[in-house]
Design a protein around this motif. Structure first.
Motif, PDB file in Angstrom:
ATOM      1  N   THR A 165     -86.912 -20.846-104.576  1.00 52.47           N
ATOM      2  CA  THR A 165     -87.888 -21.552-105.129  1.00 52.47           C
ATOM      3  C   THR A 165     -89.216 -21.156-104.326  1.00 52.47           C
ATOM      4  OG1 THR A 165     -86.375 -23.164-105.887  1.00 52.47           O
ATOM      5  CG2 THR A 165     -88.831 -23.833-105.736  1.00 52.47           C
ATOM      6  N   LEU A 166     -88.973 -21.220-102.882  1.00 51.92           N
ATOM      7  CA  LEU A 166     -90.138 -21.030-101.925  1.00 51.92           C
ATOM      8  C   LEU A 166     -90.801 -19.595-102.153  1.00 51.92           C
ATOM      9  CD1 LEU A 166     -92.024 -21.560 -99.659  1.00 51.92           C
ATOM     10  CD2 LEU A 166     -89.778 -21.063 -98.167  1.00 51.92           C
ATOM     11  N   VAL A 167     -89.907 -18.609-102.386  1.00 53.11           N
ATOM     12  CA  VAL A 167     -90.362 -17.409-102.627  1.00 53.11           C
ATOM     13  C   VAL A 167     -91.019 -17.018-103.975  1.00 53.11           C
ATOM     14  CG1 VAL A 167     -89.629 -14.766-102.634  1.00 53.11           C
ATOM     15  CG2 VAL A 167     -88.715 -16.312-100.855  1.00 53.11           C
ATOM     16  N   GLY A 168     -90.380 -17.635-104.828  1.00 56.81           N
ATOM     17  CA  GLY A 168     -91.153 -17.559-106.281  1.00 56.81           C
ATOM     18  C   GLY A 168     -92.607 -18.381-106.234  1.00 56.81           C
ATOM     19  N   PHE A 169     -92.821 -19.417-105.704  1.00 54.45           N
ATOM     20  CA  PHE A 169     -93.996 -19.948-105.439  1.00 54.45           C
ATOM     21  C   PHE A 169     -95.028 -19.041-104.888  1.00 54.45           C
ATOM     22  CE2 PHE A 169     -92.195 -23.953-107.017  1.00 54.45           C
ATOM     23  CZ  PHE A 169     -93.069 -24.257-108.149  1.00 54.45           C
ATOM     24  N   ALA A 219     -95.239 -24.065-103.197  1.00 58.59           N
ATOM     25  CA  ALA A 219     -94.635 -23.322-102.233  1.00 58.59           C
ATOM     26  C   ALA A 219     -94.749 -24.359-100.935  1.00 58.59           C
ATOM     27  CB  ALA A 219     -95.460 -22.129-101.910  1.00 58.59           C
ATOM     28  N   TRP A 220     -95.859 -25.202-100.825  1.00 60.82           N
ATOM     29  CA  TRP A 220     -95.800 -26.061 -99.599  1.00 60.82           C
ATOM     30  C   TRP A 220     -94.490 -27.036 -99.785  1.00 60.82           C
ATOM     31  CZ3 TRP A 220     -97.335 -25.450 -95.075  1.00 60.82           C
ATOM     32  CH2 TRP A 220     -98.593 -24.701 -94.924  1.00 60.82           C
ATOM     33  N   GLY A 221     -94.244 -27.639-101.052  1.00 56.99           N
ATOM     34  CA  GLY A 221     -93.201 -28.451-101.255  1.00 56.99           C
ATOM     35  C   GLY A 221     -91.969 -27.935-100.884  1.00 56.99           C
ATOM     36  N   SER A 222     -91.676 -26.782-101.425  1.00 55.42           N
ATOM     37  CA  SER A 222     -90.459 -25.794-101.259  1.00 55.42           C
ATOM     38  C   SER A 222     -90.304 -25.794 -99.758  1.00 55.42           C
ATOM     39  CB  SER A 222     -90.496 -24.797-101.959  1.00 55.42           C
ATOM     40  OG  SER A 222     -90.789 -24.790-103.233  1.00 55.42           O
ATOM     41  N   LEU A 223     -91.209 -25.407 -98.951  1.00 49.09           N
ATOM     42  CA  LEU A 223     -91.152 -25.090 -97.445  1.00 49.09           C
ATOM     43  C   LEU A 223     -90.939 -26.223 -96.747  1.00 49.09           C
ATOM     44  CD1 LEU A 223     -91.307 -23.124 -95.210  1.00 49.09           C
ATOM     45  CD2 LEU A 223     -93.687 -23.108 -95.424  1.00 49.09           C
TER      46      LEU A 223
END
Length: 454
Positions: free
Chosen positions: A334-338, A372-376
């Motif tokens: 998810t992080l990489v995708g965003f 991305a912030w949320g996933s990180l």
């Protein structure tokens, strides 16, 4: 790689098993609301100077793009850089709750001090100290949330907490819009700084009802206090605490920050730091200057604030999708995708030819980068063991704040006409952050938190 569950002596039970057995309930939702309120208040403080700068420049007669103006934008980030390292380390040594309360109290005090600043130097110091105080919020709040939420819900709740950033963004934009219509710009900034500090005061009052983390207490040998904290969870959720003793994680004689670069963390910590640095440099480089950029494109002040509100609302779908995906497909993917979508969005922003194009591509960036912030934020605390969790969170957060200090200078290129270079730098940052996140090679979805430092 599977993160191991720490087993204790025969007949004992781990904190993970206790929390999973008590389930998700009133305690976790209350904790989310309290931490979320403070996180929204921190978002207001971090984004505040982008809105207050025109009024401050008028009050102190600062030329556009002057070093003093850039200094005002970076002072909060510089304070957060030191604060994240200092408070993160302290929270692992002394406990989460004391830092949990102290950082918010100091943030309110220094935030209000800035509103009454008689000189520019006073204001710069106040903003630095505000940043130093709220810099401790990130490592402590996310560690507390990760350490109190059942395994199956942990990633989702960490994204939910990060989504309060959008609430703070909406509030500060709405507050700035109201202040701009109610007060003269040369004095309105004081009201903006003062009113933005007040939500933190409400968050401070609410925090007194939250106990220290049972995992942190156990790691410091305080089993009775850890059981008392878990009993609070059981009472709030309507469950029963098991009679079995809690499993004690076996710790080395002394845990030090140097252990962040040993064993499995020797690879993990630098890659996480690079991920945080790249995302932060690109995000703040774009959004700290965006109101000024829109003004330079001919938008009136009211339209700038309305646009900022719309961009804040565009963050919400990003958070919601991230909250779903981190539990459905995993944190890492998810992080990489965003991050990849953010890199694409930066170039689409560059190609925008009119106001509608700027708005749409800015909204795409808002959606992608906040996802991305949320996933990180969901991924990071799960990669550090309990005795080093806030120290590790503080380290990578401090690296992000270093990027935040640098980003306004690069973002200033948006105003000087070198748009292609600035957005290329930001797109490369997002791409490198994505590669670093993928290279970590660990998925934490559904795994118990690590309790021992290797």
């Amino acid at each position: 790689m599977t993160i191991p569950v720490v087993e204790g002596k025969a007949g004992s039970v781990t904190v993970d098993r206790v929390l999973d057995g008590l389930g998700l309930g009133r305690f976790q939702w209350k904790l989310l609301a309290i931490c979320g309120l403070t996180w929204a208040a921190d978002a207001m403080e971090v984004l505040l100077m982008g809105f207050a700068l025109p009024g401050i420049s008028a009050a102190f007669e600062l030329p556009k793009g002057s070093p003093a103006a850039t200094g005002l934008l970076t002072a909060t980030f510089a304070g957060m850089l030191l604060g994240a390292w200092f408070w993160g380390f302290l929270a692992d040594r002394l406990g989460r709750r004391s830092v949990f309360l102290t950082t918010v109290a100091l943030g309110v005090v220094f935030g209000l001090a800035g509103a009454f600043a008689p000189t520019l130097t006073w204001l710069l110091v106040a903003r630095f100290l505000t940043g130093f105080a709220i810099g401790g919020t990130l490592p402590v709040d996310y560690s507390m949330m990760a350490e109190f939420v059942p395994t199956a819900w942990r990633g989702r709740f960490l994204v939910y907490l990060e989504s309060f950033w959008a609430v703070g963004t909406v509030l500060v934009a709405a507050l700035a819009w109201w202040v701009s219509t109610a007060f003269d710009p040369a004095e309105g900034w004081r009201w903006l700084l003062g009113l933005a500090a007040l939500p933190g005061l409400v968050g401070l009052m609410a925090r007194f009802g939250i106990p220290d983390s049972p995992r942190s207490l156990l790691s410091r040998g305080q089993e009775a206090q850890a059981r008392a904290a878990l009993q609070r969870v059981a009472q709030a959720n309507g469950g029963t605490l098991p009679a079995a003793p809690l499993a004690h994680p076996e710790q080395p004689a002394r845990v030090s920050p140097a252990q962040l670069f040993r064993g499995v963390l020797a690879r993990r910590t630098p890659l996480l730091a690079l991920t945080w640095f790249g995302l932060s440099l690109g995000y703040y480089g774009i959004f700290s200057w965006l109101p000024s950029f829109l003004r330079a494109q001919g938008m009136d002040l009211g339209a700038v604030y309305r646009t900022t509100l719309l961009l804040a609302l565009a963050q919400v779908p990003g958070y919601l999708l991230a909250a779903y995906l981190v539990e459905k497909v995993g944190r890492r993917v998810t992080l990489v995708g965003f991050l990849g979508l953010g890199a694409v969005g930066a170039y689409l922003f560059l190609l925008a030819q009119d106001a509608s194009g700027v708005l749409l591509t800015s909204a795409l960036l808002s959606f992608a980068l906040l996802g991305a912030w949320g996933s990180l934020y969901a991924y990071t605390p799960e990669l550090f063991p309990t005795p080093l969790r806030t120290t590790g969170m503080g380290l990578v957060s401090g690296v992000a704040r270093l990027a935040s200090v640098l980003s306004p200078s690069i973002g200033a290129m948006l105003l000087t006409g070198n748009l292609s270079l600035a957005l290329t730098v930001f797109a490369v940052c997002f791409a490198l952050a994505a590669l670093s996140a993928w290279a970590i090679g660990v998925e934490t979805r559904g795994q118990a938190l690590t309790e021992t430092a290797e």
